[in-house]
Design an enzyme around this catalytic site. Structure first.
Site, short mmCIF file in Angstrom:
data_model
loop_
_atom_site.label_atom_id
_atom_site.label_comp_id
_atom_site.label_asym_id
_atom_site.label_seq_id
_atom_site.Cartn_x
_atom_site.Cartn_y
_atom_site.Cartn_z
N ASP A 11 -0.44 -6.77 -6.92
CA ASP A 11 0.43 -5.78 -6.37
C ASP A 11 0.77 -6.33 -5.03
O ASP A 11 0.45 -7.34 -4.71
CB ASP A 11 -0.48 -4.46 -6.32
CG ASP A 11 0.40 -3.35 -5.62
OD1 ASP A 11 1.62 -3.05 -6.02
OD2 ASP A 11 -0.26 -2.66 -4.67
N ASP A 13 2.43 -4.02 -2.01
CA ASP A 13 2.00 -3.23 -0.74
C ASP A 13 0.77 -2.94 -0.60
O ASP A 13 0.05 -2.14 -1.74
CB ASP A 13 2.77 -1.89 -0.85
CG ASP A 13 4.64 -2.08 -1.03
OD1 ASP A 13 4.98 -2.52 -0.09
OD2 ASP A 13 5.25 -1.82 -2.14
C1 G6P Z 1 4.77 0.77 -4.22
C2 G6P Z 1 4.46 1.50 -2.88
C3 G6P Z 1 4.71 2.84 -2.98
C4 G6P Z 1 6.35 3.09 -3.03
C5 G6P Z 1 6.58 2.19 -4.22
C6 G6P Z 1 8.15 2.30 -4.31
O1 G6P Z 1 4.13 1.05 -5.29
O2 G6P Z 1 2.85 1.35 -2.84
O3 G6P Z 1 4.01 3.74 -1.68
O4 G6P Z 1 6.69 4.49 -3.01
O5 G6P Z 1 6.27 0.91 -3.98
O6 G6P Z 1 8.72 1.46 -3.58
P1 G6P Z 1 10.24 1.15 -2.92
O7 G6P Z 1 10.52 0.35 -2.22
O8 G6P Z 1 11.01 1.03 -4.32
O9 G6P Z 1 10.83 2.58 -2.70
MG MG Z 2 0.04 -1.16 -3.62
#
Ligand code: G6P
Ligand code: MG
Length: 224
Positions: A11, A13
């Site tokens: 993953d 983030d």
């Molecule tokens: C990751 C993060 C989430 C976020 C998602 C979508 O999973 O952990 O917190 O909402 O990505 O990200 P984006 O950049 O597409 O809004």
């Molecule tokens: Mg994450």
């Protein structure tokens, strides 16, 4: 003897980069503008959750219902805040030891893939010069069903050319851990075992990982 693990899927983030901090700040700005409650605990519910679903988490927490078009506009606005915040991203935002770990894994010939719900993942990787550490990058733009659905991990496995049972996933979100296990993959939780209750093993420091044990799918305990 041949190792069981032939690909490591990450993953992004909260696993490779602390962008979860910037996601938090983006949502916080939006919430403050509307007088909505938003804190670290609510933010934990947004980890690994797509943009629109994250907004739903915040609205639900505040008992707010809005028409679809307005929600689209709010999610777009949060993303603009997030992208603006990303201009400040730098190597201090990279998870300590993650790059060294990626290098070591790749040196063994094992494939590496990125499986992130974030549509901004390619931008984050490019900003930090990390794109070349991955054989495949799958994002929220490539899938229909978000984590905890296994789709993103199964696609990641396909793109690196490795069977799901030969993959291990690194995840910081409960939804991601559930998705990895649903894909029939091994999984290492990045973070506290209290939050990642489904993770068979958790780490908080990449330098503690016994790579040989990981590739034999024999990583045990919660090394700290
Ligand atoms: C990751 C993060 C989430 C976020 C998602 C979508 O999973 O952990 O917190 O909402 O990505 O990200 P984006 O950049 O597409 O809004
Ligand atoms: Mg994450």
């Amino acid at each position: 003897m041949e190792k069981q693990i032939k690909a490591v899927l990450f993953d992004l983030d909260g696993v490779i980069v602390f962008t979860d901090r910037y996601h938090y700040l983006g949502w916080k700005k939006l919430a403050d503008e509307h007088g909505w409650a938003f804190d670290e605990e609510v933010n934990n519910g947004c980890r690994g959750v797509p943009r629109m679903e994250s907004l739903e988490v915040i609205l639900r927490h505040n008992g707010v219902e809005l028409p679809e078009a307005e929600k689209e506009e709010l999610a777009t606005r949060k993303n603009a805040y997030y992208v603006e915040l990303l201009k400040d991203i730098n190597e201090e935002d990279v998870y300590p030891g993650a790059v060294e770990f990626l290098k070591k894994i790749r040196a063994t010939g094992v494939k590496t893939g990125l499986c992130s719900s974030s549509k901004n993942a390619p931008l984050v990787l490019e900003s930090l010069g990390l794109s070349d550490y991955f054989d495949a990058v799958v994002t929220g733009a490539d899938i229909k069903n978000a984590k905890p659905d296994p789709e993103i991990f199964l696609l990641g496995a396909e793109w690196v050319g490795v069977a799901p049972e030969n993959c291990v996933v690194f995840e910081d979100a409960p939804s991601g851990v559930a998705g990895a296990l649903a894909a029939g993959m091994a999984c290492v939780g990045v973070g506290s075992p209290e939050l990642l209750t489904e993770a068979p093993v958790t780490i908080t420091d990449y330098s503690t990982i016994d790579i040989d044990a990981l590739l034999n799918n024999q990583l045990t305990g919660s090394p700290v």
